[in-house]
Design an enzyme around this catalytic site. Structure first.
Site, PDB file in Angstrom:
ATOM      1  N   LYS A  11      42.046  41.077  32.432  1.00  0.00           N
ATOM      2  CA  LYS A  11      43.277  40.274  32.357  1.00  0.00           C
ATOM      3  C   LYS A  11      43.699  40.021  30.899  1.00  0.00           C
ATOM      4  O   LYS A  11      42.938  40.290  29.966  1.00  0.00           O
ATOM      5  CB  LYS A  11      43.049  38.960  33.109  1.00  0.00           C
ATOM      6  CG  LYS A  11      42.774  39.169  34.613  1.00  0.00           C
ATOM      7  CD  LYS A  11      42.732  37.841  35.355  1.00  0.00           C
ATOM      8  CE  LYS A  11      42.470  38.057  36.837  1.00  0.00           C
ATOM      9  NZ  LYS A  11      42.566  36.790  37.599  1.00  0.00           N
ATOM     10  N   TYR A  51      50.023  40.194  43.723  1.00  0.00           N
ATOM     11  CA  TYR A  51      49.498  38.893  44.157  1.00  0.00           C
ATOM     12  C   TYR A  51      50.302  38.294  45.319  1.00  0.00           C
ATOM     13  O   TYR A  51      50.274  37.078  45.529  1.00  0.00           O
ATOM     14  CB  TYR A  51      49.466  37.923  42.973  1.00  0.00           C
ATOM     15  CG  TYR A  51      48.296  38.162  42.047  1.00  0.00           C
ATOM     16  CD1 TYR A  51      46.980  38.044  42.494  1.00  0.00           C
ATOM     17  CD2 TYR A  51      48.487  38.503  40.714  1.00  0.00           C
ATOM     18  CE1 TYR A  51      45.900  38.253  41.658  1.00  0.00           C
ATOM     19  CE2 TYR A  51      47.407  38.719  39.861  1.00  0.00           C
ATOM     20  CZ  TYR A  51      46.113  38.587  40.343  1.00  0.00           C
ATOM     21  OH  TYR A  51      45.043  38.783  39.506  1.00  0.00           O
ATOM     22  N   PHE A  59      49.850  27.762  42.536  1.00  0.00           N
ATOM     23  CA  PHE A  59      49.607  28.373  41.226  1.00  0.00           C
ATOM     24  C   PHE A  59      50.253  29.758  41.077  1.00  0.00           C
ATOM     25  O   PHE A  59      50.066  30.427  40.065  1.00  0.00           O
ATOM     26  CB  PHE A  59      48.103  28.474  40.934  1.00  0.00           C
ATOM     27  CG  PHE A  59      47.304  29.232  41.978  1.00  0.00           C
ATOM     28  CD1 PHE A  59      47.278  30.618  41.991  1.00  0.00           C
ATOM     29  CD2 PHE A  59      46.570  28.540  42.935  1.00  0.00           C
ATOM     30  CE1 PHE A  59      46.543  31.312  42.938  1.00  0.00           C
ATOM     31  CE2 PHE A  59      45.832  29.227  43.898  1.00  0.00           C
ATOM     32  CZ  PHE A  59      45.818  30.616  43.890  1.00  0.00           C
ATOM     33  N   ARG A  87      31.895  42.083  42.609  1.00  0.00           N
ATOM     34  CA  ARG A  87      32.115  40.644  42.811  1.00  0.00           C
ATOM     35  C   ARG A  87      30.916  39.839  42.311  1.00  0.00           C
ATOM     36  O   ARG A  87      31.074  38.768  41.730  1.00  0.00           O
ATOM     37  CB  ARG A  87      32.442  40.348  44.278  1.00  0.00           C
ATOM     38  CG  ARG A  87      33.825  40.908  44.632  1.00  0.00           C
ATOM     39  CD  ARG A  87      34.283  40.555  46.011  1.00  0.00           C
ATOM     40  NE  ARG A  87      34.714  39.167  46.136  1.00  0.00           N
ATOM     41  CZ  ARG A  87      35.906  38.705  45.745  1.00  0.00           C
ATOM     42  NH1 ARG A  87      36.775  39.499  45.166  1.00  0.00           N
ATOM     43  NH2 ARG A  87      36.208  37.445  45.926  1.00  0.00           N
ATOM     44  N   THR A  93      35.255  32.748  41.090  1.00  0.00           N
ATOM     45  CA  THR A  93      36.623  32.695  40.542  1.00  0.00           C
ATOM     46  C   THR A  93      36.740  31.635  39.448  1.00  0.00           C
ATOM     47  O   THR A  93      37.344  31.869  38.406  1.00  0.00           O
ATOM     48  CB  THR A  93      37.629  32.369  41.683  1.00  0.00           C
ATOM     49  OG1 THR A  93      37.480  33.363  42.694  1.00  0.00           O
ATOM     50  CG2 THR A  93      39.059  32.365  41.188  1.00  0.00           C
ATOM     51  N   ARG A 104      32.536  36.122  34.298  1.00  0.00           N
ATOM     52  CA  ARG A 104      33.345  34.898  34.182  1.00  0.00           C
ATOM     53  C   ARG A 104      32.573  33.760  33.514  1.00  0.00           C
ATOM     54  O   ARG A 104      33.138  32.981  32.749  1.00  0.00           O
ATOM     55  CB  ARG A 104      33.890  34.509  35.545  1.00  0.00           C
ATOM     56  CG  ARG A 104      35.033  35.446  35.963  1.00  0.00           C
ATOM     57  CD  ARG A 104      35.354  35.306  37.399  1.00  0.00           C
ATOM     58  NE  ARG A 104      36.561  36.011  37.807  1.00  0.00           N
ATOM     59  CZ  ARG A 104      36.817  36.343  39.058  1.00  0.00           C
ATOM     60  NH1 ARG A 104      35.959  36.030  40.018  1.00  0.00           N
ATOM     61  NH2 ARG A 104      37.921  36.987  39.363  1.00  0.00           N
ATOM     62  N   ASN A 114      40.768  33.899  34.022  1.00  0.00           N
ATOM     63  CA  ASN A 114      39.364  34.146  34.354  1.00  0.00           C
ATOM     64  C   ASN A 114      38.912  35.597  34.095  1.00  0.00           C
ATOM     65  O   ASN A 114      38.009  36.101  34.743  1.00  0.00           O
ATOM     66  CB  ASN A 114      39.059  33.682  35.782  1.00  0.00           C
ATOM     67  CG  ASN A 114      39.829  34.457  36.833  1.00  0.00           C
ATOM     68  OD1 ASN A 114      40.675  35.280  36.497  1.00  0.00           O
ATOM     69  ND2 ASN A 114      39.533  34.206  38.087  1.00  0.00           N
ATOM     70  N   HIS A 117      39.773  40.626  37.487  1.00  0.00           N
ATOM     71  CA  HIS A 117      40.050  40.638  38.928  1.00  0.00           C
ATOM     72  C   HIS A 117      39.231  41.762  39.542  1.00  0.00           C
ATOM     73  O   HIS A 117      39.082  42.823  38.936  1.00  0.00           O
ATOM     74  CB  HIS A 117      41.537  40.905  39.207  1.00  0.00           C
ATOM     75  CG  HIS A 117      41.785  41.297  40.638  1.00  0.00           C
ATOM     76  ND1 HIS A 117      41.955  40.365  41.641  1.00  0.00           N
ATOM     77  CD2 HIS A 117      41.818  42.511  41.251  1.00  0.00           C
ATOM     78  CE1 HIS A 117      42.106  41.001  42.791  1.00  0.00           C
ATOM     79  NE2 HIS A 117      42.026  42.306  42.586  1.00  0.00           N
ATOM     80  N   GLU A 128      44.955  48.452  46.441  1.00  0.00           N
ATOM     81  CA  GLU A 128      45.165  48.069  45.042  1.00  0.00           C
ATOM     82  C   GLU A 128      45.076  49.288  44.121  1.00  0.00           C
ATOM     83  O   GLU A 128      45.882  49.439  43.194  1.00  0.00           O
ATOM     84  CB  GLU A 128      44.151  46.996  44.648  1.00  0.00           C
ATOM     85  CG  GLU A 128      44.406  45.679  45.380  1.00  0.00           C
ATOM     86  CD  GLU A 128      43.367  44.594  45.103  1.00  0.00           C
ATOM     87  OE1 GLU A 128      43.551  43.482  45.615  1.00  0.00           O
ATOM     88  OE2 GLU A 128      42.377  44.861  44.383  1.00  0.00           O
TER      89      GLU A 128
HETATM   90  P1  CMP Z   1      42.004  36.876  41.113  1.00  0.00           P
HETATM   91  O1  CMP Z   1      40.693  37.390  41.583  1.00  0.00           O
HETATM   92  O2  CMP Z   1      42.784  37.723  40.188  1.00  0.00           O
HETATM   93  O3  CMP Z   1      42.914  36.548  42.401  1.00  0.00           O
HETATM   94  C1  CMP Z   1      43.818  35.475  42.470  1.00  0.00           C
HETATM   95  C2  CMP Z   1      43.828  34.670  41.220  1.00  0.00           C
HETATM   96  O4  CMP Z   1      44.471  33.425  41.313  1.00  0.00           O
HETATM   97  C3  CMP Z   1      42.409  34.338  40.830  1.00  0.00           C
HETATM   98  O5  CMP Z   1      41.754  35.482  40.386  1.00  0.00           O
HETATM   99  C4  CMP Z   1      42.636  33.240  39.798  1.00  0.00           C
HETATM  100  O6  CMP Z   1      42.803  33.756  38.486  1.00  0.00           O
HETATM  101  C5  CMP Z   1      43.948  32.646  40.254  1.00  0.00           C
HETATM  102  N1  CMP Z   1      43.717  31.288  40.716  1.00  0.00           N
HETATM  103  C6  CMP Z   1      42.957  30.901  41.747  1.00  0.00           C
HETATM  104  N2  CMP Z   1      42.974  29.563  41.849  1.00  0.00           N
HETATM  105  C7  CMP Z   1      43.773  29.106  40.853  1.00  0.00           C
HETATM  106  C8  CMP Z   1      44.187  27.821  40.449  1.00  0.00           C
HETATM  107  N3  CMP Z   1      43.775  26.725  41.067  1.00  0.00           N
HETATM  108  N4  CMP Z   1      45.008  27.735  39.380  1.00  0.00           N
HETATM  109  C9  CMP Z   1      45.438  28.861  38.745  1.00  0.00           C
HETATM  110  N5  CMP Z   1      45.071  30.107  39.100  1.00  0.00           N
HETATM  111  C10 CMP Z   1      44.235  30.224  40.142  1.00  0.00           C
END
Ligand code: CMP
Length: 140
Positions: A11, A51, A59, A87, A93, A104, A114, A117, A128
C-alpha cells in the site's frame, strides 16, 4: 495442498517509506514466490471497484482516498497454501492486534494504513488477480 496463487498489494504507506524491499524479503522468506509484480498508481475507479464489498462501511471514503494517495505495488504470490500463508505472514488487519514478526506488526502504522493487502480466499484471489494482471504478465 496444491500450489496456489494469491493477490497482494503493497500500500501507499509502504512505497512512501521505501519499504517495498523489506516487505518483499518477508514474503520471500516465508516461501512465497513473487511471480507477478507492478508498481502503479490506482485510479479512483480502480480503488472503488477493488474495495466494492466495503462501500457501505464508514471508512470506505478514507480507504479509497488513502489507496489513491501514492503508488502501490500489485503482486501475484505463488506457493503451497498461498492464500492462508500470506494472511499469516501479514498478521491481523489492525497492527495493534498483529502477532510478532508479521508484516503489519513490524511495519504498519494503523488499521487504515496497514502496509499490505492479501486476498481472503482462493476465489477472491482469482478475481483480484484478474483485475490487475493478464496471464502474460505472470512468469511462474
Ligand atoms: P485490506 O485487507 O486492504 O481490506 C480492507 C481494508 O479496509 C483493510 O485492509 C484496512 O486497511 C481497511 N480498514 C479496515 N477497518 C478499517 C477502519 N476501521 N478504518 C479504516 N480502514 C479500515
Amino acid at each position: 495442498m496444491a500450489t496456489e496463487r494469491t493477490f497482494s498489494i503493497l500500500k501507499p504507506d509502504a512505497t512512501r517509506r521505501n519499504l517495498t524491499g523489506a516487505v518483499n524479503a518477508v514474503i520471500e522468506e516465508a516461501g512465497l514466490r513473487i511471480v507477478g509484480q507492478r508498481r502503479i498508481r490506482l485510479t479512483q475507479e480502480q480503488a472503488e471497484k477493488f474495495y466494492e464489498v466495503h462501500k457501505e462501511r464508514p471508512f470506505f471514503g478514507e480507504l479509497v482516498s488513502f489507496m489513491t494517495s501514492g503508488p502501490v505495488v500489485v503482486q501475484v504470490l505463488e506457493g503451497e497454501n498461498a492464500v492462508a500463508k500470506y494472511r499469516d505472514v501479514m498478521g491481523a488487519t489492525n497492527p495493534a492486534q498483529a502477532a510478532e514478526g508479521t508484516i503489519r506488526k513490524r511495519f504498519a502504522e494503523s488499521v487504515g494504513e496497514n502496509t499490505v493487502h492479501g486476498s481472503d480466499s482462493a476465489e477472491n484471489a482469482k478475481i483480484e488477480i484478474a483485475q490487475f494482471f493478464k496471464d502474460s504478465d505472470i512468469a511462474a
